[in-house]
Design an enzyme around this catalytic site. Structure first.
Site, PDB file in Angstrom:
ATOM      1  N   LYS A 128       0.859  -1.186   0.000  1.00 52.88           N
ATOM      2  CA  LYS A 128       0.000   0.000   0.000  1.00 52.88           C
ATOM      3  C   LYS A 128       0.890   1.228   0.000  1.00 52.88           C
ATOM      4  O   LYS A 128       2.032   1.179   0.459  1.00 52.88           O
ATOM      5  CB  LYS A 128      -0.872   0.024   1.265  1.00 52.88           C
ATOM      6  CG  LYS A 128      -2.156   0.783   1.070  1.00 52.88           C
ATOM      7  CD  LYS A 128      -3.161  -0.088   0.350  1.00 52.88           C
ATOM      8  CE  LYS A 128      -4.527   0.514   0.252  1.00 52.88           C
ATOM      9  NZ  LYS A 128      -5.523  -0.530  -0.087  1.00 52.88           N
TER      10      LYS A 128
HETATM   11  N1  GLU Z   1      -7.161  -0.046  -3.165  1.00 56.65           N
HETATM   12  C1  GLU Z   1      -7.926  -1.200  -3.528  1.00 56.65           C
HETATM   13  C2  GLU Z   1      -7.987  -2.174  -2.360  1.00 56.65           C
HETATM   14  O1  GLU Z   1      -7.855  -1.797  -1.230  1.00 56.65           O
HETATM   15  C3  GLU Z   1      -7.483  -1.808  -4.844  1.00 56.65           C
HETATM   16  C4  GLU Z   1      -6.089  -2.345  -4.858  1.00 56.65           C
HETATM   17  C5  GLU Z   1      -5.628  -2.810  -6.242  1.00 56.65           C
HETATM   18  O2  GLU Z   1      -6.424  -2.822  -7.167  1.00 56.65           O
HETATM   19  O3  GLU Z   1      -4.462  -3.150  -6.331  1.00 56.65           O
HETATM   20  O4  GLU Z   1      -8.251  -3.329  -2.538  1.00 56.65           O
END
Ligand code: GLU
Length: 424
Positions: free
Chosen positions: A114
């Site tokens: 993240k």
């Molecule tokens: N931010 C989204 C999540 O928390 C998508 C992450 C992604 O598509 O890599 O799942």
């Protein structure tokens, strides 16, 4: 004497401590080797960057940013980038850990990561936002890559931001690298269905849960907290399936209408004005009131820790679908579980986004693009399978859907780690 007030934050408890607590509980139930739990409790790598940006008025503002990789045992790390004033390193670590579990639960070949930048994107001009994104990308350029770590949108970021990340990375390596980021606009290699994917996955999850209970979406009363990408599409899909969406909200507050809100009109208002404020299709309510409303299904689709041990006993919904990451604390989980409320946990309920990100990454690597119906059919397959695996574990072992989902996921990551062996 002047009192300096701490900025108001949605984080009442340290999210990384909560994420580790969840892991410890699950490891106990599933008897996972304590040595492995020690490894999985930590993030593999956390990069902190300073992002100086020339503002439109000539001043220079410096934003702090992060990119955290939790685990790569099952594949390159994957996860969104959050732009929000309350971002902290520990929040990003928790979100990275949850990405590892999410990808493992739905069986896609990624680890978890993240990113985040402490900023208020609503207060930046489009050019400031672009300069900040490009500088942040170049600060983390050695961390990301299609075989290494693949960012995507999260709270406060969107396809436009992904386009700048894609372009900055590609300009630096000298050619277009489609697989470096997902959630891109369609005209530069995005995938059909990605924008709606998180909400569509949550809808499939609700459909399956209702099927297990012999109920239907049609006629169900719903409250949706958060009206960004996830909340607005989920409200729309449920409305289209005949559910009665009786309450919605965004960061400015919300509205309640027991007869059902006109969701397409709410979306049009939000698109026009950037907020739900001023949309008058019911009486005004606060976000705190929304989560306590009498309804069949509650969908927290905004930020973490909106339902805690302080208010969980007053939640009236019989079913909760976590469109957001971490909207319920472990304390809230315990209370809701005792009260028989079915909670569809984040790593299952909102996995549709990363599943279609996986499809986008595959399409980009192959330079071969799928029809929207193919994307949605494959999403349906994966969500339904993951839901059933989780439901069966919940049913057979008498554990909550959260414990079941986390247990399956943590076991898979632990097994991959064991199979690979510890280096050196
Ligand atoms: N931010 C989204 C999540 O928390 C998508 C992450 C992604 O598509 O890599 O799942």
């Amino acid at each position: 004497m002047t009192t300096v007030e701490a900025p108001e934050t949605h984080l009442r408890e340290n999210p990384f401590e909560l994420a580790k607590e969840q892991l410890r509980r699950v490891a106990k139930t599933f008897q996972i080797d304590p040595n492995l739990v020690n490894v999985l409790s930590q993030c593999k790598k956390a990069v902190v960057v300073s992002t100086p940006v020339s503002m439109d008025d000539g001043a220079i503002q410096v934003f702090e940013g992060y990119r955290v990789t939790h685990n790569i045992a099952r594949g390159p790390s994957k996860g969104g980038i959050r732009y929000h004033p309350d971002v902290t390193l520990d929040e990003v670590k928790a979100l990275a850990m949850w990405m590892t579990w999410k990808c493992a639960l739905v069986g896609i070949p990624f680890g978890g990561a993240k990113g985040g930048v402490i900023c208020d994107p609503k207060k930046l001009s489009p050019l400031e936002l672009q300069r900040m994104t490009r500088r942040y990308t170049s600060e983390i350029i050695n961390e990301i890559g299609p075989e290494k770590d693949i960012p995507a949108p999260d709270v406060g970021t969107d396809p436009k931001v992904m386009a700048w990340i894609f372009d900055t990375y590609s300009m630096n390596v000298g050619h277009s690298v489609l697989g470096v980021v997902t959630g891109k606009p369609l005209n530069i290699g995005g995938s059909l269905g990605r924008l709606e994917a998180t909400s569509r996955g949550a809808l499939y999850c609700v459909r399956e849960a209702m099927r297990k209970q012999g109920r239907k979406i049609e006629g169900t009363t719903v409250a949706v907290q958060g009206f960004g990408n996830v909340g607005s599409y989920l409200a729309l899909f449920l409305h289209e399936q005949g559910a009665k969406v009786i309450a919605i909200s965004d960061s400015q507050g919300g509205i309640h209408n027991a007869n059902g809100i006109n969701i397409p009109a709410a979306i049009a208002h939000k698109q026009e004005t950037g907020t739900l404020a001023g949309f008058r299709d019911g009486e005004a309510i606060t976000n705190d009131e929304l989560v306590l409303i009498e309804c069949d299904l509650l969908a927290p689709c905004a930020l973490e820790q909106v339902i805690t041990s302080d208010n969980a006993d007053r939640v009236k919904a019989r079913m909760i679908v976590e469109g957001a990451n971490g909207p319920l604390t472990p304390g809230a989980d315990e209370i809701l579980d005792d009260r028989g409320v079915v909670v569809m946990p984040d790593i299952l309920a909102n996995a549709g986004g990363v599943i279609v990100s996986y499809f986008e990454w595959v399409q980009g690597l192959q330079e071969y693009f799928w029809k929207e119906s193919e994307v949605n059919a494959r999403l349906n397959d994966i969500m339904t399978r993951a839901f059933n695996e989780t439901w069966n574990a919940h049913d057979q072992r008498g554990i909550s859907m959260r414990t079941a989902a986390y247990g399956i996921a943590v076991q898979r990551v632990a097994e991959a780690t064991m199979t690979r062996g510890l280096y050196p």
